[in-house]
Enzyme design. Sequence first.
Site, PDB file in Angstrom:
ATOM      1  N   SER A 139      51.050  83.297  72.643  1.00 64.02           N
ATOM      2  CA  SER A 139      50.172  82.759  71.613  1.00 64.02           C
ATOM      3  C   SER A 139      50.402  83.515  70.308  1.00 64.02           C
ATOM      4  O   SER A 139      50.362  84.741  70.260  1.00 64.02           O
ATOM      5  CB  SER A 139      48.714  82.901  72.050  1.00 64.02           C
ATOM      6  OG  SER A 139      47.842  82.437  71.053  1.00 64.02           O
ATOM      7  N   GLY A 140      50.662  82.764  69.255  1.00 64.35           N
ATOM      8  CA  GLY A 140      50.953  83.382  67.964  1.00 64.35           C
ATOM      9  C   GLY A 140      52.412  83.590  67.693  1.00 64.35           C
ATOM     10  O   GLY A 140      52.782  84.126  66.644  1.00 64.35           O
ATOM     11  N   THR A 144      53.856  76.073  68.023  1.00 60.01           N
ATOM     12  CA  THR A 144      53.380  74.825  67.409  1.00 60.01           C
ATOM     13  C   THR A 144      54.147  74.508  66.141  1.00 60.01           C
ATOM     14  O   THR A 144      54.531  73.351  65.894  1.00 60.01           O
ATOM     15  CB  THR A 144      51.872  74.938  67.119  1.00 60.01           C
ATOM     16  OG1 THR A 144      51.182  75.247  68.325  1.00 60.01           O
ATOM     17  CG2 THR A 144      51.334  73.643  66.549  1.00 60.01           C
ATOM     18  N   ASN A 188      46.255  84.616  67.497  1.00 57.30           N
ATOM     19  CA  ASN A 188      46.803  83.532  66.684  1.00 57.30           C
ATOM     20  C   ASN A 188      45.642  82.757  66.075  1.00 57.30           C
ATOM     21  O   ASN A 188      44.645  82.480  66.740  1.00 57.30           O
ATOM     22  CB  ASN A 188      47.663  82.596  67.558  1.00 57.30           C
ATOM     23  CG  ASN A 188      48.381  81.546  66.737  1.00 57.30           C
ATOM     24  OD1 ASN A 188      48.390  81.608  65.514  1.00 57.30           O
ATOM     25  ND2 ASN A 188      48.973  80.587  67.399  1.00 57.30           N
ATOM     26  N   SER A 191      46.109  78.657  67.676  1.00 56.33           N
ATOM     27  CA  SER A 191      46.702  78.714  69.010  1.00 56.33           C
ATOM     28  C   SER A 191      46.467  77.402  69.739  1.00 56.33           C
ATOM     29  O   SER A 191      45.347  76.870  69.775  1.00 56.33           O
ATOM     30  CB  SER A 191      46.082  79.866  69.807  1.00 56.33           C
ATOM     31  OG  SER A 191      46.555  79.883  71.131  1.00 56.33           O
ATOM     32  N   SER A 192      47.516  76.853  70.335  1.00 63.39           N
ATOM     33  CA  SER A 192      47.398  75.638  71.144  1.00 63.39           C
ATOM     34  C   SER A 192      46.815  76.013  72.498  1.00 63.39           C
ATOM     35  O   SER A 192      47.399  76.807  73.235  1.00 63.39           O
ATOM     36  CB  SER A 192      48.769  74.979  71.321  1.00 63.39           C
ATOM     37  OG  SER A 192      49.304  74.574  70.090  1.00 63.39           O
ATOM     38  N   GLY A 417      53.283  80.309  76.901  1.00 65.68           N
ATOM     39  CA  GLY A 417      54.157  81.298  77.505  1.00 65.68           C
ATOM     40  C   GLY A 417      53.416  82.162  78.512  1.00 65.68           C
ATOM     41  O   GLY A 417      52.216  81.991  78.786  1.00 65.68           O
ATOM     42  N   GLU A 419      51.304  84.890  80.121  1.00 60.43           N
ATOM     43  CA  GLU A 419      50.137  85.575  79.579  1.00 60.43           C
ATOM     44  C   GLU A 419      49.627  86.602  80.579  1.00 60.43           C
ATOM     45  O   GLU A 419      49.601  86.351  81.793  1.00 60.43           O
ATOM     46  CB  GLU A 419      49.004  84.587  79.262  1.00 60.43           C
ATOM     47  CG  GLU A 419      49.274  83.700  78.071  1.00 60.43           C
ATOM     48  CD  GLU A 419      48.064  82.861  77.697  1.00 60.43           C
ATOM     49  OE1 GLU A 419      47.058  82.911  78.436  1.00 60.43           O
ATOM     50  OE2 GLU A 419      48.130  82.154  76.671  1.00 60.43           O
TER      51      GLU A 419
END
Length: 1423
Positions: A139-140, A144, A188, A191-192, A417, A419
Amino acid sequence: KLLKDYNLGDENVVLQISDGRVQYPVAPPSGLPPLANPDILEGENDLTALSFLHEPAVLHNLRVRFLDYSSIYTYCGIVLVALNPYDQLPIYGEEVIDAYSGQDMADMEPHIFSVAEEAYRTMTRSGEKNQSIIISGESGAGKTVSAKFTMRYFAVVGGAAQQTSVEERVLASNPIMESIGNAKTTRNDNSSRFGKYIEIGFGRKGDIIGANMRTYLLEKSRVVFQASQERNYHIFYQLCASRDLPEMRVLKLGGAETFRYTNQGGEDSMQIPGTDDVVDLERTRNAFTILGVPPDQQMELFRILAAVLHLGNVNIQASGRGGDRSYIDERSLSVFSKLLGVERTQMAHWLCHRRLTVGGEMLVKPMPGQQSLEARDALAKHVYGQLFTWTVTRLNSALRAQSEKPKSFIGVLDIYGFETFERNSFEQFCINYANEKLQQQFNRHVFQLEQEEYVREELPWSRIEFSDNQPCIALIEGQLGLLDLLDEECRMPKGSEESWARKLYDQHQSNNPSPHFRKPRMSNTAFIILHFADMVQYECDGFLDKNRDTVFEEPINILRASQVSPLVSELFQQKPVGGSLSLSEGKSSLPNGSLRSGPGMRAQREHKLTVGFQFRQSLQLLMDTLNSTTPHYIRCIKPNDLKEPFMFDPKRAVQQLRACGVLETIRISAAGYPSRWTYAEFFSRYRVLLRGGGVQTQEQIQASCQRALPELIPDPEQYCFGKTKVFFRAGQVALLERLRAERLRAAGVIIQSWVRGWLGRRRYIKTRWATLTIQRYIRGALARRLADLLRYTKAALIIQKTYRMVAIRQMFLMIREATVTIQAFTRGSLARRQYRRVVAERAAVLLQSAVRGWLARLAYRRVRAAIVLMQCCVRRRAARRELLKLKAEARSVEKFRELNKGMEVKLMQLQLRADQKARESGALRETLQAERKAHNTELDTLRGALVKLEYQLETQLQTQQSQPSTAITDEETEERRRAEEKAAQEILRLTQVGLVGPNGSETALMFFCRIVVFKISLLSLFTGGAGKALTAELDEERRKYQGLLREFTRLEQRYENLREMSMLTEVLTHYIKLHIPLAWVPAFLFCLCDVSMVDSALSLSPGLAASVLFLCVRQADCSGDEIRARSLCTAAVTAMKGALKVSAHARTHIHARTHIPARTRMHAGMHARTHARTSSCSPDPLNPSTVPAMLESEMIPGLSGSGVKLGNFRKRAGSDPRAVERNAGETPSMAAVLRELGALHTSLSRQALPPTLMEQAFRQLTHLLSASALNSLLLRKDMCSWSRGLQIRYNVSLLEEWLRTRGLQAGGAVALLEPLIQAAQLLQVGKKTDADAQALVHTCTALSTQQIVKILTLYTPHSDLEERVTLNFIRTVQVQYRGQPPQLLMDVRRVFPVTFPYLLPPPVRADQLDIPDSLKISFLRRP
C-alpha cells in the site's frame, strides 16, 4: 575497490567505496563482502544483466538509478520494478506516449508505457493471444497510479473515433472506483482497499471496443472501523464536504467529524493534504454521467451512502438486568429510515431483536447491547458491499462492447501486495494467500521462459530448481487446510476462534506436521505461516465473523420492501441459493455474506457461501485467466515510509523486493546462465582476447569464440554455447572484464615502453644537437671578440690624428670669423643711413594715396545705402503679399479638417460593419459541413428516383414501340420545328461564348447526362402522342420528381454555396430541355477533379487542371453571365474538396471581374484544408524510419568499434517466448529518408507549388523529424555516448545540407534542427569542470534544463577512454539553468500556422495548353 590484499586470518578488509574508505569486518572466509559489478554495468537498466546477482548489487543498482539518474523504472528480466518517487514527474504526457508508441521494448528506457506497448504489440502480432499486466506492491507503492497510466496508454494508442468513445468510459471508471473503493491509510493517502482486474477488449483493428471489471475482497470492515490516522472510503467525506449543495441538503448530512463511521481516525485525518473533496465529488459525478448513470439514480446512490452514515450514529444502549436487552435512540434512525423509505419502528425492533426457532416454534428474543451494535455494523457493511457490487455491475454494463465481440483483450490486475502488520487478521490472511498464488504463477512463468530460452538455443541444460510455494498453498486451500477447517467451524452452531485454533494445532502440528505452520509460544489463539516472503503471525480473533459475513434476514427484508427508492429494493433482491461463481460473463464480483433466517431455512443456511470460499473460487478463476494469457509484471516498490520524494531506504526496499518476487527472479536467473551475448556482440567486446582479427563472416566469428573461450575460462561448466548466443554463469562477465582489462593493461605497458624509448631517443638526439650548436656559437663568439680588439686599436690611432688636425683648424676659423665680423658692422652702418633717407620719401607718397582712397569710399557707402533701402521696401511689400496668401491658405486647411471629421466617423462605422460581416462569414462556413451532408443525402434520394423512372421509361418505350404509331398532326410538327430552331439558336450562342464545340460531340455519361436522357425521352413521348394511360402515369411520375426537386431546392437555399450549386443544375437542365447535345455539359469539371484520376494527375503537365478551370471561369465572366460564373466556381471547388478527402493535393487560381467575395472565402478554406491534408499524409512513410535513420544508422563506417557497451544493445526477452522478431527488411538509413523527402519535393515542385508554401510544408516535416529523434534520444540510454553523438551530428548534417541545397532554409526548417544538433554536441563536449558547464550553458540554448540533465544522466561511456558524468557536474549545470520552465520531451503534434500568399495567375491561352485525349475535354477548343 580493495585497497589492501586480504590474507586468511585478517579481521578486516579495507575497501574503497563510493561513500569513502571503510573497514569491513570479516569472520570466516565465507563472510567476505560480495563482489561488485564492473563499472561498465553501473546503472544497468536490467538487473538480470548484472554479472554478480546478489541483493547488495541489486540494491546498489536500484539506488544509483533512483537517486543519481532519477529513473524510477528498472527491468528485472520480464518484471518492471517501479519505485514510487512521491513527486510529480513530467514523463507521462502525450509526447511520451507518442515516443513509446510502436517502439521496441529493448530500444527504450524502462517505462510503464514500454510494458504497455509490449503487451499491445504482442496482442496485435499474435492475433487472438490475450495479455495480462499484473501490478502488485505494498500500500502506497503506486499500484493505482500505475494502473491508471497503463489504461491511459491503451486509451490513446487504441482510441476510437467517436466523440464519447469507449476509452473515455474506461478512463471514467477510475474516479468512481477510487471514490467507493479507496481510502486513506497510515501508508498511503489513496490506498485501494480491494483488488480489481480490468479486461480491456480490442477489435480487429486494435481499437478499444469494450471493457469488463472484476473485483476481489472489498475491505468492508473499514466502513464501521478505522484505525488512528486513517479514513473511511473517500465517498463519505466527499458527500459531507458537499453537504451545502442544494441537491445534497435532503441527505441531512453534517461535517465528517459528526459521524461515528468517519471520525474514528482523528481530526488530523479528516482532510488529505492537496485534495479537495468537493472537487473530487464533482469529478465522480461527471464520471457517472459519462458512463450513462442518470442524475436521479446518482442521487439514489448518494441517499444510500448517507443512510449508512446515519446508521452509524444510531445509539444502541443496554438495558434490563445484566444488560440482556437494548434500546435505540431514534433520532438518527428516523433519518436513516426516511432516506431508504422503510418503516422506522420495524427497523428499530429488528436491530434489537432476533428470531430463533426452538422445537419447531419461532421465538423473538431481545439482543444485548453489544450484539445489537454488531448487528447494526453488519447491516452497514452489507449495505455498502451490495452497493459496491451494484456499482461495479453498472460500470460493466456501460463498458460492455456493443457493436462487435472483442477479438482479444489486455487485462490489468491491480491487486494488493504482501502485507504484514503488528496484528494480522482475516483480511491480511486472504491478501497473503492471493499473493502466494500469484507468486507461484510468477515463478512457473519465469521458469518456463528460462527453459524455453535454453531449448531454443539447444543447450544441454539440467532442470533449474526454484522455491515452489505449493506446500504453503496446500496448507491454506488443500484438503483439511486452513480454509476448510475455517468453513467447517463456521458451520458449527457454537463454533469459536479457540476451537478453530485447536483444530489447526492438532491437524497441522501434531497429526500432519507442515513445515510452513507454527504455533506461537505465548498464545493459544494465534498461528504462524511461513510465506514465501516472510513469516506472519495471524490472530484468530474475528476470523469466524469475517468469514461468515453474517447479517440478519429481517432488516434485509425490510430494506427489500422499500417503496421510495427502486435502487434499495434492487440491491437486496433474493439471490439463488449458493450464488454465482462465474466472473467471466460480466460479473464484477461475488456476493459476499450470508443471511440468518427463520424456520425452515436451517438446511439452506448450511450451503451459504463463506467469504473464504468465494475468495478461493474467484482467485482460482483469476489464475485460470492469467494462465491463459501472456503475463507482464510490474512490481511497485515503496522507497521509504516517510513519503519523502527521492529518498531510498535499502531495508524497506529489500523487504519488498523479497515479497514481490524480484529477488526470486534474480535467483532463478542466477541458477542458470544469466549473462547471454550473441557471438557478434561477444566478439566486438572481447576482440582483444581472441585470435584472428580479420574475421568477417558470422560462422568465423562463432568459431573464433568457441576456440578462445576454453582458454579464457577453464571450467566448462561456467559457460555454454548456443545456436546464436553464448551463455555465462554469474560472475563470468566480470572475469572476462578483468581479463580484458589486464590484456589492455599489458598492451598499454608495452605501448608505453616503446613510446618512452622512442621519446628517450628523441630527447638524446635533441640534446646532442643542442650541445654541438652551443659549442659552435661559443667559438664564433671568441673569434668575433678578437676581431673587435684589433678594430678598436686601429680606431684609436685614427682618432688621435684627427683630433690634432681639428684643433689647428678651429683656431684658423676663429681668426677669420673675427675679421669678417668687423667688415660686416662697417658695411651695415652705411646701409642704414641710406635706408632712412628712402623711407622718408616713401611716407609722403603713402599719405597722399590714403586720403584719396578715403574720399572715394565715402561716396561709395552713400550710394550703396540708398540702394539697400530701396530693395528693403520692395521686398517688404512682396512679403506682405505672401503673408496674406498664406493666411488664406491656413483658413482653407482648417475648414478642410473640419469637413474630414465626419468622414472619419463613417470610416469607423464601415470598419465595424466589415468586422461583423467577417464574423457572419465564419459562422456560415462552420455550418456549411452540416448542410453538405444533408445535400448528399437528398442527392442520393434523387438518384434512386431517377434510376426507377428510367427503368419505367424503358418499359413504356418498349410497349409503345410494339403498338402502331399514330398520325402526327400539323400542330405537333410545328411545335417540334419551333423547339429545334430554339435549340439551334442556343447552340450557336453557347458556341460563341466558348463553352462547347460546334460539332456537339458526346462525352462520358455522367449524372447530368442521365437527366438529359430522361428529359428528352419524356419530350419525345409527349410529342409522339402516346396513350392517355401512359400520359397519366408519366404526369404522376413528373409530379413526384418535381416535388423531390422542390424539396431538394429548399434544402440547398439555406446557404449561399449550396444555392449556387442548385443554380448550376437548373441552368444545365434548361439547356437539356432545349435538346442541346450531351457534349455541351461541362464534363471537364468531373474529369479534372474525379477522385479516380488523382493517381494519374502527376503525369499531367504542371497546372493543367488549374489553367483549364481558370480559362473556363474567365470565359464565363467575360460573357457577363454572373450566375454561370459563380456556378462554375462552386462546382469546381466542390469537386476538388471531394477529391481532397482521399489523397489529392489541389490548387486553384481564380481571378474574375465579377464581384464574388464568397468564392474567395471558399478558396481560402480549401487552401487550408489542402495544406493540412498534405502535412498529415506526407510524414506517414517517414514515421517508421525516422528514429532508426536519425539515431541508429551507421553513416560513418567503423565508428562503432570494440568499445561498444554490449549490455545496452542486448535485446531483452519479453514475456511471450513466441514473439516475432523485428522485420528483416531494409535497414532504415538517412539515404532512405532523404529519398522520401526528395520524392515529395519533386512532386510538389512539378505541380508548381509556390516556394513559400513549399518552405512551410517542409518546416512542418522537419519539426516532426527533429522532435521524434530528440524524444527517442532522451528515452534511450544506449544512444547517449560520444560515438553516437558524432554519428547523430553527421546524420543531422546530411539533412541540413539537403534542406540548404533545395533552398528551404528560409522557411525556418534548418532552425528547427537546432535542439537535435545541440543534443549531439552535448554528447561530444567535455563534461568535467566548471568551465565545461559554463560552456555547455552558452552552447545548449535550445534545450531545456530537464533535457540537458536527462542526457547527462543517461550518458554511458562506450569506451574505456570515456568517463561517466559526475553528480557534482550535473548539479552545477542545474544551478546554471535555474529558473527555466521544465520541459522534457518536445511536442510532436505541434502544428505551425500557415500563410497562403496571393499570387497573380500567369497569362494562359487555350491554344497553348497541351490537353491529353484521355481527359475527353477536347471540345473546349475552338475549331
